[in-house]
Motif scaffolding. Structure first.
Motif, PDB file in Angstrom:
ATOM      1  N   SER A 183       0.661  -1.468  -0.263  1.00 39.30           N
ATOM      2  CA  SER A 183      -0.535  -0.170   0.147  1.00 39.30           C
ATOM      3  C   SER A 183       0.808   1.414  -0.063  1.00 39.30           C
ATOM      4  O   SER A 183       0.370   1.765  -1.006  1.00 39.30           O
ATOM      5  N   LEU A 184       2.115   0.797   0.715  1.00 42.97           N
ATOM      6  CA  LEU A 184       3.139   2.436   0.787  1.00 42.97           C
ATOM      7  C   LEU A 184       3.562   2.794  -0.492  1.00 42.97           C
ATOM      8  O   LEU A 184       4.059   4.043  -0.821  1.00 42.97           O
ATOM      9  N   ILE A 185       4.138   1.575  -1.803  1.00 42.42           N
ATOM     10  CA  ILE A 185       4.249   1.444  -2.355  1.00 42.42           C
ATOM     11  C   ILE A 185       3.561   2.347  -3.591  1.00 42.42           C
ATOM     12  O   ILE A 185       3.990   3.063  -4.650  1.00 42.42           O
ATOM     13  N   GLU A 186       2.117   1.677  -3.422  1.00 41.52           N
ATOM     14  CA  GLU A 186       1.538   2.968  -4.289  1.00 41.52           C
ATOM     15  C   GLU A 186       0.940   3.514  -3.723  1.00 41.52           C
ATOM     16  O   GLU A 186       0.637   5.101  -4.635  1.00 41.52           O
ATOM     17  N   ALA A 187       1.074   4.031  -2.490  1.00 45.45           N
ATOM     18  CA  ALA A 187       0.940   5.810  -2.239  1.00 45.45           C
ATOM     19  C   ALA A 187       2.400   6.366  -2.880  1.00 45.45           C
ATOM     20  O   ALA A 187       1.996   7.569  -3.165  1.00 45.45           O
TER      21      ALA A 187
END
Length: 296
Positions: A170-174
């Motif tokens: 989720s952090l990568i997508e953010a």
């Protein structure tokens, strides 16, 4: 919120939009992020991409995987929403240091164990092997997590195909969707209680992601500077964005700014809408939880 008191968990914070309607759960997405000693809950509306509920719990006296599962079961049993089965979708994010990023072109599902051997030791009696395919970055996040926990969550929502992911996904997508990124390399850090996540990206491509366990502000600075050294970044000009459990006037940020000139706290994500009641949540909190909304 709970119908009974419990010594197994503690509610840290809770914000709920007054537009939340239990009769519209079929339009809502339930986001669950679970760590060793905590769980965050978020509900988003798929129709207008708005955030409707955020809750943060600490799990108490957790010394074994069984104790964590017991605390979670107690929390879910006493919660008025978590056992509902009519959600549009359910997403489960797991906090784990056992992960490996693999290029999509080289990824083989049956080889997850081999990828993980490079970074960690997996206990097959307790941990299962999982992966999340990133569509925006051509990378796969292979990770290990408590298989009893995953199976238990999936059993609560038999009519829904639960999306299981690693917190880092989720952090990568953010970070790959951050607006205002510089033409050069961009550094993003998330401090989740005592775990520091560091990312380096450029031109919407991920170059680096790692986690560090930290116990002090000095260790926070140490690991951030290690990344600066590895990528030969300029402490005077390189911008760094921090999310998570930092405060504008806290010791950690003050120490960082002594050595890195351009350090700023992150903002709430633009891909979700927040009503005024969410103003009480600092803008740089819960980016990992909110960004699960992006993951399918």
């Amino acid at each position: 919120m709970e119908t009974t008191k419990s010594t197994l968990y503690k509610l840290v914070s809770r914000v709920k939009d007054n537009r939340f309607d239990v009769d519209k759960l079929h339009d809502y997405c339930l986001l669950l992020q679970i760590g060793i000693r905590d769980i965050q809950v978020c509900v988003t509306d798929s129709k207008d991409n708005s955030c409707l509920l955020v809750e943060d719990f600490l799990l108490l006296e957790i010394k074994t995987v069984n104790a964590r599962l017991k605390a979670l079961a107690n929390l879910f049993e006493n919660h008025h929403l978590l056992k509902a089965g009519f959600w549009k979708s359910v997403k489960l994010s797991l906090k784990s240091h056992k992960f490996s990023l693999v290029p999509s072109s080289h990824f083989i599902p049956d080889s997850i164990g081999e990828y993980l051997k490079l970074n960690c030791v997996v206990n097959p009696n307790v941990e299962g092997e999982y992966y999340y395919q990133h569509k925006s970055s051509n990378v796969v996040n292979a990770f290990a997590a408590d298989k009893r926990l995953v199976s238990w969550v999936e059993s609560l929502y038999p009519a829904i195909d639960v999306t299981v992911m690693h917190q880092g996904s989720s952090l990568i997508e953010a970070i790959l969707r951050q607006k205002g990124a510089t033409e050069g390399k961009n550094v993003y850090c998330i401090l989740d209680r005592n775990v520091l996540h560091v990312f380096v990206s450029q031109s919407s491509q991920l170059y680096y992601y790692n986690q560090f366990s930290i116990k002090s502000s000095k260790e926070l600075l140490k690991y951030t500077m290690l990344v600066f050294k590895e990528f030969e970044l300029d402490q005077r000009t390189q911008p760094v964005v921090f999310w998570g459990s930092l405060s504008e006037k806290g010791e950690s940020l003050a120490l960082l700014r002594k050595y890195i000139r351009n350090v700023n706290l992150g903002k709430k994500p633009g891909f979700l809408r927040f009503n005024y009641m969410f103003d009480e949540i600092p803008d740089h909190h819960h980016i990992d939880l909110f960004s699960m909304h992006l993951c399918d």
